[in-house]
Write an enzyme that holds these catalytic residues in place. Sequence first.
Site, short mmCIF file in Angstrom:
data_model
loop_
_atom_site.label_atom_id
_atom_site.label_comp_id
_atom_site.label_asym_id
_atom_site.label_seq_id
_atom_site.Cartn_x
_atom_site.Cartn_y
_atom_site.Cartn_z
N LYS A 7 -5.19 -9.53 -4.69
CA LYS A 7 -4.54 -9.38 -6.20
C LYS A 7 -5.18 -10.63 -6.82
O LYS A 7 -5.53 -11.52 -6.28
CB LYS A 7 -3.32 -9.30 -6.18
CG LYS A 7 -2.73 -8.07 -5.54
CD LYS A 7 -3.32 -6.54 -6.35
CE LYS A 7 -2.54 -5.36 -5.99
NZ LYS A 7 -3.01 -4.19 -6.62
N ARG B 38 0.84 -3.08 1.95
CA ARG B 38 -0.70 -2.41 2.01
C ARG B 38 -1.66 -3.41 1.86
O ARG B 38 -1.69 -4.17 0.86
CB ARG B 38 -0.69 -1.45 0.71
CG ARG B 38 -2.11 -0.70 0.50
CD ARG B 38 -1.67 0.24 -1.01
NE ARG B 38 -3.02 0.98 -1.29
CZ ARG B 38 -4.01 0.64 -1.86
NH1 ARG B 38 -3.91 -0.61 -2.50
NH2 ARG B 38 -5.07 1.48 -2.06
#
Length: 420
Positions: free
Chosen positions: A228, A259
């Site tokens: 991210k 994930r």
Amino acid sequence: MNRKIYYWKLRTSELQLGEKTLVMGVLNITPDSFSDGGRFSDPDRAYARALELEEQGADLIDIGAESTRPDSKRISADEEWQRLLPVLKKLRDKLSIPLSLDTYKSEIAERALEFGVEIFNDPSGLTFDPELAKTAANGNAGLILNHMRGLPEMWSKMPALPDVVGTIAKEIEATASRARRSGVEKNRIVLDPGIGFGKRKEQNSEILAHLGRLAALDYPILVGPSRKAFLAHATGGETLFATAAAVTAAILNGAHIVRVHDVKEMKAVAHVADEIARMAAVTPAPAHEEKERPAERRRPDGARPQAPRFGSDERFVPTRPPLARPVAPPAEAGEAHAEKPPVTEDRPVRRDSDARPPRRDFQDRPPHKPWQDRAPRGRFDDRPPRGRSEDRPPRGPSQDRPFRGPSQDRPSRGPWQDRP
């Protein structure tokens, strides 16, 4: 951390969540992915990557054909299906682990059911297409509900949330309620707080730190922090280490599924984090550990310390108030009392002194005589003689027994050898 055990029902299988952290491998087949950059847009490469993820230890595979990165644009259902169809055909009956589809379109989800997809991962949380919940319910598929704030093209302009964790918990619980009203069973739903989906950089760390608050919703938790923007560094290796730290924090705070893109590395991270969480849950505190001592109390003004009791701290006993001053008695009966001394704080006067008899001063007591003036006590030689025992008359006989006489008149007893 005491993670609750869930049994996630899918179309043809059931997964146990909570005993260990499951690792979901990410397979992006989009040409504009922020992490892969279109490396697996080719069907053959995507097929090979899916098999590689399974060999590296992935427990699930999540395949996506539409990017939801910041400032991304939406694509039509036909374009998304054209990217998915070749890959789904190759993967059908080739994987031994469940396959998840990252989509928010109910039309795409309904088509994918024919190719063995068992889970739908909705990045919009039923905000783009609420009919996806009915499609999942009709197909008995698992459903992942992700929290998304606004649209990807507006994320950079949106302000920070005042209470990010509380807002996520409230809104994602409402999303799960809508899914259940559409027919989705509770044991088929997994919640995702949506790291990076409309949240500020610093708020993503706050979500990971307070992830345990979402456990009150009583649903399994999935977290996807991999690569991210708030973890991005200059090199890929540094970003990988930052992702490992975020994955560890998510597991220790209650995540059931993570994930990730790098399955092999994150599998090892999850194993260590699970072991730490397990030890924290089952290892009791040492029995000999001393209890926290209470804060020291300040000694009150004028108090004297008292010897402490066994096993207790020092106690303070307040000093007694000063005695009242004596009040002079009235001169004569019926005459007003003498003026009383003023009342002061240090020497108060008793209010009921008038009702008591006046005290006699020690000067009014008769003086003690000196010992020289006292009458002499008699000496012991001036007392009358008591008499000698020979001059006393013998005792008379009693009624019960005769007088035995002196001991010399008694018959002598033989030696002890002659006694029977």
